[in-house]
Design a protein around this motif. Structure first.
Motif, PDB file in Angstrom:
ATOM      1  N   ALA A  51      42.889  51.984  32.688  1.00  0.00           N
ATOM      2  CA  ALA A  51      42.937  50.992  31.605  1.00  0.00           C
ATOM      3  C   ALA A  51      43.413  49.639  32.121  1.00  0.00           C
ATOM      4  O   ALA A  51      42.814  48.589  31.823  1.00  0.00           O
ATOM      5  CB  ALA A  51      43.845  51.487  30.479  1.00  0.00           C
ATOM      6  N   THR A  52      44.483  49.639  32.913  1.00  0.00           N
ATOM      7  CA  THR A  52      44.998  48.374  33.445  1.00  0.00           C
ATOM      8  C   THR A  52      44.026  47.762  34.456  1.00  0.00           C
ATOM      9  O   THR A  52      43.893  46.539  34.549  1.00  0.00           O
ATOM     10  CB  THR A  52      46.375  48.582  34.095  1.00  0.00           C
ATOM     11  N   GLY A  53      43.332  48.615  35.218  1.00  0.00           N
ATOM     12  CA  GLY A  53      42.331  48.102  36.141  1.00  0.00           C
ATOM     13  C   GLY A  53      41.182  47.428  35.416  1.00  0.00           C
ATOM     14  O   GLY A  53      40.691  46.382  35.845  1.00  0.00           O
ATOM     15  N   LEU A  54      40.760  48.004  34.302  1.00  0.00           N
ATOM     16  CA  LEU A  54      39.673  47.411  33.521  1.00  0.00           C
ATOM     17  C   LEU A  54      40.116  46.101  32.862  1.00  0.00           C
ATOM     18  O   LEU A  54      39.312  45.164  32.738  1.00  0.00           O
ATOM     19  CB  LEU A  54      39.199  48.402  32.455  1.00  0.00           C
ATOM     20  N   ILE A  55      41.375  46.021  32.454  1.00  0.00           N
ATOM     21  CA  ILE A  55      41.893  44.758  31.907  1.00  0.00           C
ATOM     22  C   ILE A  55      41.876  43.684  32.989  1.00  0.00           C
ATOM     23  O   ILE A  55      41.475  42.535  32.754  1.00  0.00           O
ATOM     24  CB  ILE A  55      43.310  44.947  31.347  1.00  0.00           C
ATOM     25  N   ASN A  56      42.298  44.058  34.194  1.00  0.00           N
ATOM     26  CA  ASN A  56      42.277  43.128  35.325  1.00  0.00           C
ATOM     27  C   ASN A  56      40.856  42.611  35.583  1.00  0.00           C
ATOM     28  O   ASN A  56      40.642  41.404  35.747  1.00  0.00           O
ATOM     29  CB  ASN A  56      42.824  43.826  36.570  1.00  0.00           C
ATOM     30  N   THR A  57      39.893  43.516  35.597  1.00  0.00           N
ATOM     31  CA  THR A  57      38.506  43.127  35.856  1.00  0.00           C
ATOM     32  C   THR A  57      37.948  42.256  34.733  1.00  0.00           C
ATOM     33  O   THR A  57      37.198  41.302  34.985  1.00  0.00           O
ATOM     34  CB  THR A  57      37.636  44.384  36.037  1.00  0.00           C
ATOM     35  N   SER A  58      38.315  42.566  33.493  1.00  0.00           N
ATOM     36  CA  SER A  58      37.832  41.777  32.357  1.00  0.00           C
ATOM     37  C   SER A  58      38.355  40.345  32.413  1.00  0.00           C
ATOM     38  O   SER A  58      37.600  39.374  32.212  1.00  0.00           O
ATOM     39  CB  SER A  58      38.253  42.449  31.044  1.00  0.00           C
ATOM     40  N   LEU A  59      39.655  40.195  32.704  1.00  0.00           N
ATOM     41  CA  LEU A  59      40.230  38.854  32.813  1.00  0.00           C
ATOM     42  C   LEU A  59      39.665  38.105  34.012  1.00  0.00           C
ATOM     43  O   LEU A  59      39.457  36.886  33.956  1.00  0.00           O
ATOM     44  CB  LEU A  59      41.754  38.957  32.923  1.00  0.00           C
ATOM     45  N   MET A  60      39.389  38.843  35.090  1.00  0.00           N
ATOM     46  CA  MET A  60      38.802  38.201  36.261  1.00  0.00           C
ATOM     47  C   MET A  60      37.384  37.725  35.968  1.00  0.00           C
ATOM     48  O   MET A  60      36.921  36.711  36.516  1.00  0.00           O
ATOM     49  CB  MET A  60      38.805  39.166  37.447  1.00  0.00           C
ATOM     50  N   THR A  61      36.698  38.426  35.096  1.00  0.00           N
ATOM     51  CA  THR A  61      35.355  38.002  34.693  1.00  0.00           C
ATOM     52  C   THR A  61      35.417  36.644  33.997  1.00  0.00           C
ATOM     53  O   THR A  61      34.572  35.764  34.241  1.00  0.00           O
ATOM     54  CB  THR A  61      34.727  39.040  33.751  1.00  0.00           C
ATOM     55  N   VAL A  62      36.427  36.458  33.170  1.00  0.00           N
ATOM     56  CA  VAL A  62      36.609  35.176  32.496  1.00  0.00           C
ATOM     57  C   VAL A  62      36.954  34.088  33.522  1.00  0.00           C
ATOM     58  O   VAL A  62      36.463  32.951  33.441  1.00  0.00           O
ATOM     59  CB  VAL A  62      37.708  35.270  31.424  1.00  0.00           C
ATOM     60  N   ALA A  63      37.782  34.455  34.511  1.00  0.00           N
ATOM     61  CA  ALA A  63      38.158  33.487  35.554  1.00  0.00           C
ATOM     62  C   ALA A  63      36.945  33.033  36.346  1.00  0.00           C
ATOM     63  O   ALA A  63      36.805  31.840  36.668  1.00  0.00           O
ATOM     64  CB  ALA A  63      39.203  34.108  36.477  1.00  0.00           C
ATOM     65  N   VAL A  64      36.065  33.960  36.660  1.00  0.00           N
ATOM     66  CA  VAL A  64      34.841  33.606  37.387  1.00  0.00           C
ATOM     67  C   VAL A  64      33.962  32.691  36.534  1.00  0.00           C
ATOM     68  O   VAL A  64      33.337  31.745  37.036  1.00  0.00           O
ATOM     69  CB  VAL A  64      34.082  34.879  37.800  1.00  0.00           C
ATOM     70  N   HIS A  65      33.934  32.954  35.251  1.00  0.00           N
ATOM     71  CA  HIS A  65      33.157  32.102  34.344  1.00  0.00           C
ATOM     72  C   HIS A  65      33.619  30.646  34.418  1.00  0.00           C
ATOM     73  O   HIS A  65      32.802  29.719  34.352  1.00  0.00           O
ATOM     74  CB  HIS A  65      33.283  32.610  32.912  1.00  0.00           C
ATOM     75  N   TRP A  66      34.930  30.454  34.588  1.00  0.00           N
ATOM     76  CA  TRP A  66      35.468  29.100  34.628  1.00  0.00           C
ATOM     77  C   TRP A  66      35.428  28.470  36.012  1.00  0.00           C
ATOM     78  O   TRP A  66      35.695  27.282  36.158  1.00  0.00           O
ATOM     79  CB  TRP A  66      36.894  29.084  34.098  1.00  0.00           C
ATOM     80  N   GLY A  67      35.134  29.250  37.052  1.00  0.00           N
ATOM     81  CA  GLY A  67      34.985  28.592  38.353  1.00  0.00           C
ATOM     82  C   GLY A  67      35.527  29.321  39.556  1.00  0.00           C
ATOM     83  O   GLY A  67      35.365  28.827  40.687  1.00  0.00           O
ATOM     84  N   ILE A  68      36.180  30.485  39.376  1.00  0.00           N
ATOM     85  CA  ILE A  68      36.637  31.227  40.544  1.00  0.00           C
ATOM     86  C   ILE A  68      35.418  31.650  41.361  1.00  0.00           C
ATOM     87  O   ILE A  68      34.443  32.186  40.833  1.00  0.00           O
ATOM     88  CB  ILE A  68      37.455  32.466  40.125  1.00  0.00           C
ATOM     89  N   GLY A  69      35.470  31.388  42.668  1.00  0.00           N
ATOM     90  CA  GLY A  69      34.339  31.669  43.541  1.00  0.00           C
ATOM     91  C   GLY A  69      33.591  30.407  43.936  1.00  0.00           C
ATOM     92  O   GLY A  69      32.686  30.459  44.779  1.00  0.00           O
TER      93      GLY A  69
END
Length: 372
Positions: A51-69
């Motif tokens: 569950a915590t891993g999926l939360i991490n991945t979900s928030l990271m998806t938002v971060a990538v949307h804003w410019g991470i990478g």
């Protein structure tokens, strides 16, 4: 410098690993419920890890949307703030606690195999306690490193922060502890299983399944090395990508490695048909037998030791005097003759009361569930 974007690759890796881990954990829980017939604390902890891993991945998806990478010079100030914000929120605490729950879960799983070995129990409890304390401490230090938490991603929020080298060193220390525990959990099954009286083939299979933490160990080493990229603020959104990738690998590989050994009962259920009573047991000194009693409904195994005591009683027919022998004989179809009575006593004992662990067929034990 080209306007490259490795964000989609980050997401592809993250969600692929998340999907594999989710399938493995779901099969594990199915196995525990339908085959083994019990769900333990290690299973609940692995669910928390997922569950915590999926939360991490979900928030990271938002971060990538804003410019991470992407390189920071190609992003607007608002994009930089949002990208760094969601990356920080993804890592703290979710990216920290996910592999922690997985390591603690696997430690509890190994507890089932150590029997009454105090050194092994102390070692596993050391892993559980140190993992919990060290990673919780890391999370707290991250929270308090700035006077205002938001100043970690928003330069417009004024407030004092620690020297950046401090959280970097904390990250190195945390990574060293996690790597050591991954290494310990990789080789500990060798010492736990070496003294068990089980078939060599089964022992080799179990060692391989239980030693998959070596992959989490490798991921932890590379992620710890990549911690140094967090100090490169001049191109943070791009240079931090390697840290994100290996953090995710560590998270999901830890979850998968902690879950795969629990799937063996399900695999055995496809090749071995359960019966009401399994006759595969060995004779022990003194005429005692040890083996496994199968229950066709619950499919759970009960460790048992059976001893037979034959008592021969000679009785003759005589007029009833109200004695117990008369009452017994009254229930017999024949009133005369010699009756042989055989008393069979079956004693059931829980696994945790057995001194040491002796098994002649670990296949049976693993089919119905590991030691309780």
């Amino acid at each position: 410098m080209d306007n490259v974007n490795i964000g989609p690759k980050i997401l592809a890796a993250n969600w692929t690993e998340a999907g594999i881990a989710t399938v493995v954990v779901c099969i594990r829980i199915f196995t525990q419920i339908k085959v083994v017939g019990r769900v333990g604390i290690d299973d609940y902890l692995i669910l928390l890890a997922l569950a915590t891993g999926l939360i991490n991945t979900s928030l990271m998806t938002v971060a990538v949307h804003w410019g991470i990478g992407r390189h920071i010079q190609y992003l607007e100030p608002a994009q930089i703030v949002a990208a760094v914000k969601f990356e920080v929120l993804a890592q703290q605490p979710w990216g920290v606690v996910a592999p922690t729950f997985a390591r603690v879960s696997f430690s509890f799983y190994l507890m089932r195999f150590v029997g009454q070995s105090k050194p092994m129990k102390r070692t596993l409890w050391q892993v559980i306690v140190v993992q919990t304390v060290s990673n919780l401490t890391t999370f707290i230090l991250v929270l308090v490193q700035c006077q205002h938490f938001a100043s970690m991603w928003d330069p417009s929020v004024k407030g004092r922060c620690w020297n950046p080298i401090i959280p970097i060193n904390v990250g190195y220390a945390q990574g060293a502890i996690n790597t050591f525990h991954d290494l310990l959990l990789t080789f500990l099954p060798l010492f736990i299983l070496k003294d068990l009286s089980i078939k060599l083939r089964v022992k080799i299979i179990l060692v391989i399944l239980m030693s998959m933490s070596i992959f989490a160990c490798v991921a932890s080493v590379i992620k710890t090395i990549a911690v140094g990229n967090l100090r490169k603020r001049n191109d943070f959104t791009y240079r931090t990508s390697s840290f994100i990738i290996w953090l995710t690998i560590e998270n999901y590989v830890s979850i998968i490695a902690a879950s795969v050994p629990s799937l063996r009962p399900l695999f055995l259920s496809f090749t071995r048909k359960p019966t009401t009573l399994d006759n595969s047991y060995e004779m022990r000194p003194g005429g005692q037998r040890s083996g496994y009693l199968r229950h066709s409904n619950s499919r759970m195994s009960i460790s048992w030791a059976a001893s037979r005591t034959a008592t021969h009683k000679e009785t003759t027919a005589h007029s009833g005097d109200g004695s117990s022998e008369d009452n017994i004989l009254a229930a017999q179809p024949f009133k005369n003759g010699i009756t042989k009575t055989t008393n069979v006593t079956i004693q059931y004992g829980s696994e945790n009361k057995i001194s040491g662990i002796e098994r002649t067929d670990m296949d049976e034990e693993m089919y119905h569930g590991t030691l309780k």
